[in-house]
Write a protein that holds these residues in place. Structure first.
Motif, mmCIF file in Angstrom:
data_model
loop_
_atom_site.group_PDB
_atom_site.id
_atom_site.type_symbol
_atom_site.label_atom_id
_atom_site.label_comp_id
_atom_site.label_asym_id
_atom_site.label_seq_id
_atom_site.Cartn_x
_atom_site.Cartn_y
_atom_site.Cartn_z
ATOM 1 N N ARG A 171 0.814 -1.212 0.000
ATOM 2 C CA ARG A 171 0.000 0.000 0.000
ATOM 3 C C ARG A 171 0.850 1.264 0.000
ATOM 4 O O ARG A 171 0.363 2.332 -0.296
ATOM 5 C CB ARG A 171 -0.929 -0.031 1.206
ATOM 6 C CG ARG A 171 -1.988 -1.119 1.125
ATOM 7 C CD ARG A 171 -2.756 -1.238 2.417
ATOM 8 N NE ARG A 171 -3.412 0.000 2.765
ATOM 9 C CZ ARG A 171 -3.921 0.241 3.969
ATOM 10 N NH1 ARG A 171 -3.802 -0.651 4.919
ATOM 11 N NH2 ARG A 171 -4.514 1.376 4.213
ATOM 12 N N GLN A 172 2.132 1.144 0.386
ATOM 13 C CA GLN A 172 3.021 2.290 0.356
ATOM 14 C C GLN A 172 4.037 2.063 -0.747
ATOM 15 O O GLN A 172 4.891 1.193 -0.643
ATOM 16 C CB GLN A 172 3.720 2.470 1.700
ATOM 17 C CG GLN A 172 4.538 3.744 1.794
ATOM 18 C CD GLN A 172 3.663 4.978 1.863
ATOM 19 O OE1 GLN A 172 2.775 5.080 2.706
ATOM 20 N NE2 GLN A 172 3.889 5.918 0.964
ATOM 21 N N GLY B 297 -1.638 2.607 -7.033
ATOM 22 C CA GLY B 297 -1.645 3.861 -6.287
ATOM 23 C C GLY B 297 -2.491 4.907 -6.973
ATOM 24 O O GLY B 297 -3.053 4.689 -8.048
ATOM 25 N N GLY B 298 -2.594 6.045 -6.333
ATOM 26 C CA GLY B 298 -3.464 7.105 -6.834
ATOM 27 C C GLY B 298 -2.890 7.795 -8.056
ATOM 28 O O GLY B 298 -1.699 8.091 -8.126
ATOM 29 N N ASP C 169 -1.752 4.237 1.527
ATOM 30 C CA ASP C 169 -3.021 4.537 0.880
ATOM 31 C C ASP C 169 -4.174 3.863 1.619
ATOM 32 O O ASP C 169 -4.076 2.693 2.008
ATOM 33 C CB ASP C 169 -2.971 4.033 -0.574
ATOM 34 C CG ASP C 169 -4.050 4.644 -1.443
ATOM 35 O OD1 ASP C 169 -4.689 5.629 -1.003
ATOM 36 O OD2 ASP C 169 -4.250 4.162 -2.571
ATOM 37 N N HIS C 170 -5.245 4.597 1.839
ATOM 38 C CA HIS C 170 -6.457 4.119 2.524
ATOM 39 C C HIS C 170 -6.208 3.819 4.012
ATOM 40 O O HIS C 170 -7.006 3.137 4.655
ATOM 41 C CB HIS C 170 -7.033 2.874 1.853
ATOM 42 C CG HIS C 170 -7.410 3.064 0.415
ATOM 43 N ND1 HIS C 170 -8.538 3.742 0.025
ATOM 44 C CD2 HIS C 170 -6.789 2.681 -0.726
ATOM 45 C CE1 HIS C 170 -8.607 3.759 -1.298
ATOM 46 N NE2 HIS C 170 -7.559 3.137 -1.777
ATOM 47 N N ILE D 148 -2.755 8.602 1.202
ATOM 48 C CA ILE D 148 -3.140 8.449 -0.199
ATOM 49 C C ILE D 148 -1.980 7.806 -0.951
ATOM 50 O O ILE D 148 -0.914 7.574 -0.388
ATOM 51 C CB ILE D 148 -3.512 9.805 -0.845
ATOM 52 C CG1 ILE D 148 -2.362 10.798 -0.720
ATOM 53 C CG2 ILE D 148 -4.766 10.369 -0.184
ATOM 54 C CD1 ILE D 148 -2.636 12.133 -1.399
ATOM 55 N N GLY D 149 -2.199 7.522 -2.231
ATOM 56 C CA GLY D 149 -1.189 6.810 -2.996
ATOM 57 C C GLY D 149 0.152 7.506 -3.048
ATOM 58 O O GLY D 149 1.203 6.881 -2.962
#
Length: 339
Positions: A2-3, A56-57, A262-263, A237-238
């Motif tokens: 997620r990171q 990611g974003g 993220d999230h 966030i992303g």
């Protein structure tokens, strides 16, 4: 993951990226082949997917919101279909921003539901059917570009001008969800948000393949509580750096930064640290709309304090060529209707 690791966004092949290359090759082959599979289901209304090349974003959520507003102005009744990442409900369920929590439907779904009717569903085919049952004459599929399950009539892929596709390698060596060549084949148009040489390189590659390329910008709404202030910025966030850059462009002095995956759901201990540090240093805590949706879902007194103390920066996506974007969508819709 997620990171996103820093080496994903560095030009050139870092040693860590090269060490993971054999795994990336296998992952890329599997992901590329999956994208080539025929759809398993379709519905009787046009489906427009908003996706990205990378993990990611990349601006999918504000793009989807902007498209929903544009289509509503053209008298369409778009319904947004999203997986509801980070939420516990599998769906299909119609999102009610007044009653649902981010822990149930995900933070992005709450933002999308403020723009148009939104359905959360882990099964995209069932979700699309539920969208039609709610009266949709068009479906905006948020994410799902790499997922072939649902037939789509138009695929708009979003990329950030500042980072493009990073180092151009596939997960885990880089941010690409599948090899770029496999993804470009499935795209109908590319939207580059903001400026940057990385975006320009992607633009040139897409143009060589004859892919329509559009440009857009993320424009922050004026906020006197942020402009000219010394702030403690926190974001899950992303790519949090994008948020910090936005704050500085607004005229804020970012004194302290707290970056989360993220999230990420802010814990009580993290909220305490943010509030304490902001008070001790005389800083204004500032976060994103997505992060605030997650914070607002907590009943803990400290989280309510953070929700009331933190200021939110809202950004809107603005197409540089809105008419051209609409023409591409209308053409895809007309082609669908004549099949």
């Amino acid at each position: 993951m997620r990171q996103a690791p820093d080496f994903w966004w560095q030009q050139g092949k870092a040693l860590k990226a090269l060490a993971l290359a054999p795994v990336s090759f296998i992952y890329g082959r599997i992901a590329g082949r999956r994208m080539q599979k025929p759809p398993q289901g379709r519905v009787n209304v046009p489906v427009i997917v908003v996706g990205n090349f990378v993990a990611g974003g990349a601006g999918k959520t504000p793009t989807t919101i902007a498209l929903a507003a544009m289509l509503q102005d053209e008298d369409y009744n778009p319904v947004i279909l999203t997986r509801g990442y980070g939420g516990s409900l599998e769906g299909p369920v119609k999102v009610d921003p007044d009653t649902h929590l981010a822990s149930q439907v995900g933070d992005e779904a709450l933002l999308l539901a403020e723009a148009a009717t939104t359905i959360v569903s882990s099964d995209r085919i069932q979700g699309a059917q539920a969208a039609v049952e709610t009266g949709a004459d068009l479906i905006l599929l948020d994410d799902g570009f790499q997922n072939p399950a649902l037939h789509r009539d138009f695929s708009l892929v979003v990329a950030e001008g500042a980072v493009g596709v990073g180092n151009g390698m596939t997960i885990p060596s880089g941010p690409l969800r599948a090899p770029l060549r496999d993804q470009l084949i499935k795209a109908d148009a590319l939207l580059i948000i903001g400026e940057g040489e990385a975006g320009n390189r992607l633009l040139r590659r897409a143009s060589r393949r004859g892919l329509p390329v559009l440009r857009a910008d993320l424009t922050p709404r004026p906020n006197p509580d942020v402009t000219g202030q010394r702030v403690l910025a926190f974001a899950g966030i992303g790519r949090p750096q994008k948020f910090y850059d936005t704050l500085e462009a607004m005229g804020a002095e970012v004194v302290e930064r707290r970056s989360f995956p993220d999230h990420h759901v802010i814990t009580v201990a993290e909220a305490q640290e943010i509030l304490t540090s902001a008070e001790e240093k005389g800083l204004v805590p500032v976060t994103t709309t997505k992060d605030m949706r997650r914070i607002e879902g907590s009943e803990h007194e400290l989280m309510r304090w953070l929700a009331g103390s933190a200021r939110v920066v809202t950004v809107d996506l603005v197409f540089r060529e809105e008419r051209r974007m609409l023409d591409l969508l209308n053409r895809a819709i007309r082609n669908r209707n004549f099949r």
